[in-house]
Write a protein that holds these residues in place. Structure first.
Motif, short mmCIF file in Angstrom:
data_model
loop_
_atom_site.label_atom_id
_atom_site.label_comp_id
_atom_site.label_asym_id
_atom_site.label_seq_id
_atom_site.Cartn_x
_atom_site.Cartn_y
_atom_site.Cartn_z
N MET A 259 3.91 15.23 6.80
CA MET A 259 3.50 16.50 6.19
C MET A 259 4.11 16.59 4.79
N ASN A 260 3.33 17.10 3.84
CA ASN A 260 3.83 17.32 2.49
C ASN A 260 3.58 18.78 2.13
N MET A 261 4.65 19.52 1.88
CA MET A 261 4.53 20.95 1.62
C MET A 261 3.90 21.24 0.25
N SER A 262 4.11 20.36 -0.73
CA SER A 262 3.49 20.56 -2.05
C SER A 262 1.96 20.57 -1.94
N LEU A 263 1.44 19.65 -1.15
CA LEU A 263 -0.01 19.56 -0.96
C LEU A 263 -0.50 20.41 0.21
N ARG A 264 0.46 20.88 1.03
CA ARG A 264 0.10 21.55 2.28
C ARG A 264 -0.86 20.68 3.08
N ALA A 265 -0.45 19.43 3.23
CA ALA A 265 -1.32 18.46 3.89
C ALA A 265 -0.52 17.50 4.74
N ARG A 266 -1.17 17.02 5.79
CA ARG A 266 -0.63 15.94 6.61
C ARG A 266 -1.13 14.62 6.06
N ASP A 267 -0.68 13.54 6.66
CA ASP A 267 -1.15 12.19 6.31
C ASP A 267 -0.85 11.79 4.87
N VAL A 268 0.25 12.33 4.32
CA VAL A 268 0.68 12.00 2.97
C VAL A 268 1.71 10.88 3.05
N PRO A 269 1.51 9.77 2.32
CA PRO A 269 2.50 8.69 2.35
C PRO A 269 3.89 9.19 1.97
N LYS A 270 4.90 8.78 2.75
CA LYS A 270 6.28 9.18 2.47
C LYS A 270 6.85 8.40 1.29
N GLN A 271 6.22 7.30 0.96
CA GLN A 271 6.58 6.50 -0.22
C GLN A 271 5.35 6.54 -1.13
N ASN A 272 5.54 6.88 -2.41
CA ASN A 272 4.40 6.95 -3.32
C ASN A 272 3.70 5.60 -3.44
N ILE A 273 2.37 5.64 -3.30
CA ILE A 273 1.53 4.49 -3.60
C ILE A 273 0.85 4.84 -4.92
N VAL A 274 1.35 4.22 -6.00
CA VAL A 274 0.95 4.62 -7.35
C VAL A 274 -0.10 3.68 -7.93
N LEU A 275 -1.13 4.27 -8.52
CA LEU A 275 -2.10 3.52 -9.31
C LEU A 275 -1.49 3.40 -10.70
N GLN A 276 -0.78 2.31 -10.94
CA GLN A 276 -0.08 2.15 -12.21
C GLN A 276 -1.05 1.96 -13.37
N GLN A 277 -2.10 1.18 -13.13
CA GLN A 277 -3.11 0.97 -14.16
C GLN A 277 -4.45 0.66 -13.50
N VAL A 278 -5.50 1.27 -14.02
CA VAL A 278 -6.86 1.00 -13.56
C VAL A 278 -7.66 0.65 -14.81
N ARG A 279 -8.26 -0.55 -14.81
CA ARG A 279 -8.97 -0.99 -16.01
C ARG A 279 -10.17 -1.85 -15.67
N ARG A 280 -11.14 -1.83 -16.59
CA ARG A 280 -12.30 -2.71 -16.46
C ARG A 280 -11.85 -4.15 -16.72
N LEU A 281 -12.56 -5.09 -16.10
CA LEU A 281 -12.30 -6.51 -16.32
C LEU A 281 -13.52 -7.17 -16.93
N ASN A 282 -13.28 -8.11 -17.85
CA ASN A 282 -14.40 -8.92 -18.33
C ASN A 282 -14.60 -10.07 -17.33
N ASP A 283 -15.61 -10.88 -17.51
CA ASP A 283 -15.94 -11.94 -16.55
C ASP A 283 -14.78 -12.91 -16.36
N GLU A 284 -14.11 -13.26 -17.46
CA GLU A 284 -13.00 -14.21 -17.37
C GLU A 284 -11.85 -13.62 -16.56
N GLN A 285 -11.50 -12.37 -16.83
CA GLN A 285 -10.42 -11.71 -16.10
C GLN A 285 -10.77 -11.55 -14.61
N ALA A 286 -12.03 -11.25 -14.34
CA ALA A 286 -12.47 -11.02 -12.95
C ALA A 286 -12.38 -12.29 -12.12
#
Length: 194
Positions: free
Chosen positions: A165-192
């Motif tokens: 339970m997370n009181m800030s979100l008033r929600a259950r099923d909240v990870p107790k350890q943050n799972i962070v999206l540090q970076q989200v980016r498009r990839l070109n063909d070579e990177q992919a």
């Protein structure tokens, strides 16, 4: 009739030769604090949803957001809150494209929404299981718009994070350890392909 079948076969053959290039979708990398996921978006089946998702990718606002909901054997959901559980700003909602033939299967990405089928904005989820109940049918369903192409082991690792339970979100099923999206980016063909 033979001429019609011949033209049809030739047309189908031409389509199948073009298919690999036509079907290949935009590639995106999700770098998390637990590892990296590579995903391929289905621009053809869910054009409005993919354009909406890429808007958040391109403006950089997924960077530093978290997966705030985790239900093992179901979904991991994120993109809508920062690490302090503050709600992130959204663009206008996107039309529901859940009747596009794509299914909520393990490793697919889909848009989270409220009871209103056309309310999806920035939050998305990744299926941790085959979730038929989320597909379009008697109900509107949830729009699938991509799939994980690399990082299934990262999804397995995420699914093992304890939740509560997370009181800030008033929600259950909240990870107790943050799972962070540090970076989200498009990839070109070579990177992919790396």
């Amino acid at each position: 009739m033979k001429r019609f079948l011949g033209l049809t076969s030739g047309f189908i053959m031409a389509i199948s030769l073009m298919a690999p290039h036509a079907i290949a979708g935009t590639k995106v990398e999700l770098i998390t604090n637990m590892g990296t996921l590579k995903v391929e978006l289905n621009d053809q089946a869910a054009p409005a949803t993919v354009a909406n998702f890429l808007r958040y990718v391109d403006d950089g606002s997924y960077n530093g957001s978290i997966f705030h909901r985790l239900i093992p054997e179901f979904v991991v959901q994120g993109g809508g809150f920062d690490t302090e559980y503050k709600k992130l700003p959204t663009y206008s909602s996107v039309v529901n494209e859940s009747n596009n033939g794509l299914k909520n299967q393990r490793g697919t990405l889909a848009m989270a929404r409220t009871q209103d089928p056309n309310s999806a904005t920035r939050q998305f989820y990744i299926n941790l299981n085959n979730n038929q109940s989320l597909n379009a049918g008697r109900n509107a369903g949830y729009t699938v718009f991509g799939k994980v192409t690399l990082g299934d082991d990262i999804l397995t690792k995420m699914a093992q994070v304890p939740t509560g339970m997370n009181m800030s979100l008033r929600a259950r099923d909240v990870p107790k350890q943050n799972i962070v999206l540090q970076q989200v980016r498009r990839l070109n063909d070579e990177q992919a392909s790396q």
